[in-house]
Design an enzyme around this catalytic site. Structure first.
Site, PDB file in Angstrom:
ATOM      1  N   CYS A 120      33.377 -86.700 -23.947  1.00 52.80           N
ATOM      2  CA  CYS A 120      32.064 -86.794 -23.303  1.00 52.80           C
ATOM      3  C   CYS A 120      31.399 -88.144 -23.545  1.00 52.80           C
ATOM      4  O   CYS A 120      30.609 -88.603 -22.722  1.00 52.80           O
ATOM      5  CB  CYS A 120      31.166 -85.659 -23.777  1.00 52.80           C
ATOM      6  SG  CYS A 120      30.984 -85.567 -25.567  1.00 52.80           S
TER       7      CYS A 120
ATOM      8  N   GLU B  70      31.219 -87.754 -13.657  1.00 53.24           N
ATOM      9  CA  GLU B  70      31.996 -87.983 -14.875  1.00 53.24           C
ATOM     10  C   GLU B  70      33.481 -87.763 -14.584  1.00 53.24           C
ATOM     11  O   GLU B  70      33.899 -86.657 -14.230  1.00 53.24           O
ATOM     12  CB  GLU B  70      31.533 -87.026 -15.969  1.00 53.24           C
ATOM     13  CG  GLU B  70      32.261 -87.210 -17.284  1.00 53.24           C
ATOM     14  CD  GLU B  70      31.754 -86.266 -18.364  1.00 53.24           C
ATOM     15  OE1 GLU B  70      31.864 -86.624 -19.547  1.00 53.24           O
ATOM     16  OE2 GLU B  70      31.256 -85.176 -18.022  1.00 53.24           O
TER      17      GLU B  70
ATOM     18  N   LYS C 195      32.422 -68.442 -28.563  1.00 54.14           N
ATOM     19  CA  LYS C 195      33.409 -68.358 -27.495  1.00 54.14           C
ATOM     20  C   LYS C 195      33.960 -69.754 -27.284  1.00 54.14           C
ATOM     21  O   LYS C 195      33.353 -70.600 -26.630  1.00 54.14           O
ATOM     22  CB  LYS C 195      32.839 -67.823 -26.186  1.00 54.14           C
ATOM     23  CG  LYS C 195      33.954 -67.407 -25.205  1.00 54.14           C
ATOM     24  CD  LYS C 195      33.547 -67.492 -23.749  1.00 54.14           C
ATOM     25  CE  LYS C 195      33.648 -68.886 -23.197  1.00 54.14           C
ATOM     26  NZ  LYS C 195      35.051 -69.423 -23.122  1.00 54.14           N
TER      27      LYS C 195
ATOM     28  N   GLU D 174      24.743 -79.956 -25.038  1.00 54.64           N
ATOM     29  CA  GLU D 174      25.439 -81.249 -25.055  1.00 54.64           C
ATOM     30  C   GLU D 174      26.294 -81.288 -23.809  1.00 54.64           C
ATOM     31  O   GLU D 174      27.332 -80.647 -23.734  1.00 54.64           O
ATOM     32  CB  GLU D 174      26.266 -81.375 -26.338  1.00 54.64           C
ATOM     33  CG  GLU D 174      26.689 -82.804 -26.632  1.00 54.64           C
ATOM     34  CD  GLU D 174      28.075 -83.114 -26.095  1.00 54.64           C
ATOM     35  OE1 GLU D 174      28.151 -83.721 -25.003  1.00 54.64           O
ATOM     36  OE2 GLU D 174      29.064 -82.744 -26.742  1.00 54.64           O
TER      37      GLU D 174
END
Length: 476
Positions: free
Chosen positions: A284, A381, A175, A250
């Site tokens: 990231c 973040e 997905k 992750e």
């Protein structure tokens, strides 16, 4: 729009269109034009994908190393031949520059070729036993994998989610992000065209919470692979825990960059500034918190702001553009909120800090300094084109700031002192560390983090091992 492919799901080797299904509009982030309508899976579609994945696993786990390698090598060659087509689709739907999208294609080519070789090295071992006894250790595919990929690297993330399970002998239900479906479908099509059976890999789309809960409730799925935010990752781990499914996660990062006073400043600046703003900071492993020794702080800050302000921002399809738009309407809004909060707390703005134009999701490369540690952007973040630059006096203070947050994905350090380099390697809490470079990954090296940045690895032998289980057999 010209050049953008038709959208569909792939279930059991069949293209599933929009008939009888809800759809999601895929938008070009540079123009806000609708590129196409993406079909969203029904529960019956997901059940069909699960049945196909179970059947595909029974088939593919028996495939020889030569068969698996031929598919991966063939797909790599096809991606190389279709590089411009794949890169253009990624730029249209995600916004990054064509140059960055081409690099992403080549990342996949390298990864698939690496795994094509690595499948021949899935070794077991025989243990030393007395005469008449025999003990062996073997590694077998874990089973059907549910793989969820985000939108920031629409080609590379899809390649990671597909390459390792297929090399290991698993089946996959992918997905990918609904915002960037054509990229993932293009990678999957290369695998099909290279000979992968249709029931071995499926591509579905839908409301993320509904798709993830449906797939993870099924006993067919034996492993979850997820790339995305820490918040969503924690939720998915809980769902996977009910059936004790294996997980590779992750998750988020907040990359610290330690700049010591013995660093070559021009070399460091020329490397870290474009690296900070690649993909509009939606990376990231993006360098984010610049932790600068105070006696070079002013020079570093001035050089950084000057380079950031000079970057050309525009449509990623145009020649000479160095940074494209953000990927969706949510990201500029998030940047505005984080920057406003930091400035209310006392941070200084040196360049950027605002949207560009009134069409598309463009945001100016931004530099903030002297940001209080309790500002939101120093703890969450930002996932955008904002650099946070603060001065520090001692080596100990710099290391403490690098380790302050619960994230530990990638970190960077610039110093010419060999003893300090060894100290940084030992002291920084991170899954990946780059010293005097911005490179933190490669097809043959493990990619993953520690703490809230997740667990397990993709890429390298470790990425393949994550899709295997170990079996020990004792014979008398």
């Amino acid at each position: 729009m010209s050049g953008y492919p038709d959208l569909y799901m792939m279930i059991d080797g069949e293209k599933i269109g929009t008939d009888g299904r809800a759809t999601f509009p895929v938008v070009n982030p540079a123009t806000e034009e609708v590129l196409g309508q993406l079909p969203l899976a029904t529960p019956a579609d997901l059940d069909r994908a699960l049945e196909a994945a179970q059947r595909g696993f029974a088939r593919w786990r028996k495939a020889s190393a030569q068969e698996r390698a031929a598919v991966l090598e063939g797909a790599a060659q096809l991606m190389l031949e279709r590089r411009e087509e794949l890169a253009r689709a990624a730029t249209l739907e995600q916004g990054k520059t064509l140059a960055e999208a081409r690099i992403e294609v080549m990342m996949n080519v390298g990864l698939f070729r690496f795994y094509a070789g690595e499948v021949h090295r899935l070794y077991g071992r025989a243990l030393v036993r007395p005469a008449g006894l025999r003990s062996t250790v073997t590694h077998e595919p874990v089973g059907p994998v549910a793989a969820f990929a985000p939108w920031n690297f629409p080609l590379g993330n899809a390649g990671r989610k597909l390459g390792a399970p297929i090399a290991a002998g698993c089946s996959v239900i992918l997905k990918a992000a609904e915002e960037t479906p054509a990229s993932a479908l293009g990678v999957l099509q290369c695998l099909y065209d290279a000979g992968l059976p249709g029931d071995v890999a499926q591509a579905v789309f839908g409301i993320p919470a509904e798709v993830s809960s449906h797939l993870l409730r099924s006993p067919v799925i034996r492993k979850l692979s997820f790339t995305g935010s820490t918040t969503i990752g924690k939720h998915l781990i809980k769902l996977a825990a009910d059936d004790l499914k294996r997980t590779t996660m992750e998750l988020g990062g907040h990359g610290p960059v330690l700049i010591f006073d013995d660093a070559d400043l021009d070399t460091a600046l020329n490397a870290v500034v474009p690296h900070k703003y690649r993909n509009a900071g939606q990376v990231c492993v993006s360098p984010t918190r610049f932790i600068v020794q105070e006696n070079i702080y002013e020079r570093f800050l001035a050089g950084f702001a000057e380079r950031a302000a000079a970057l050309r921002v525009g449509n990623g399809l145009e020649d000479g553009v160095q940074m494209g738009p953000m990927a969706n309407a949510r990201r500029p809004e998030a940047m505005e909120s984080l920057i406003a909060d930091a400035r209310r707390a006392g941070a200084k703005l040196h360049t950027g800090g605002e949207r560009i134009g009134n069409r598309g999701f463009f945001f100016a490369p931004t530099v903030l300094s002297e940001i209080p540690l309790d500002a939101q952007v120093m703890n969450e973040e930002p996932f955008g084109p904002v650099a946070l630059i603060n001065p520090y006096r001692s080596e100990e203070d710099m290391i403490a700031e690098a380790n302050r947050l619960p994230y530990g994905l990638a970190a960077y350090c610039w110093t010419s002192d060999a003893k300090r380099q060894r100290l940084i390697q030992s002291e920084l809490e991170t899954g990946m560390l780059a010293i005097n470079t911005t490179t933190v990954g490669g097809s043959d090296s493990p990619f993953g983090g520690v703490k809230w940045s997740g667990h397990g690895h993709e890429d390298g032998p470790e990425g393949l091992a994550a899709c295997l289980v170990t079996k020990t057999v004792h014979e008398g």
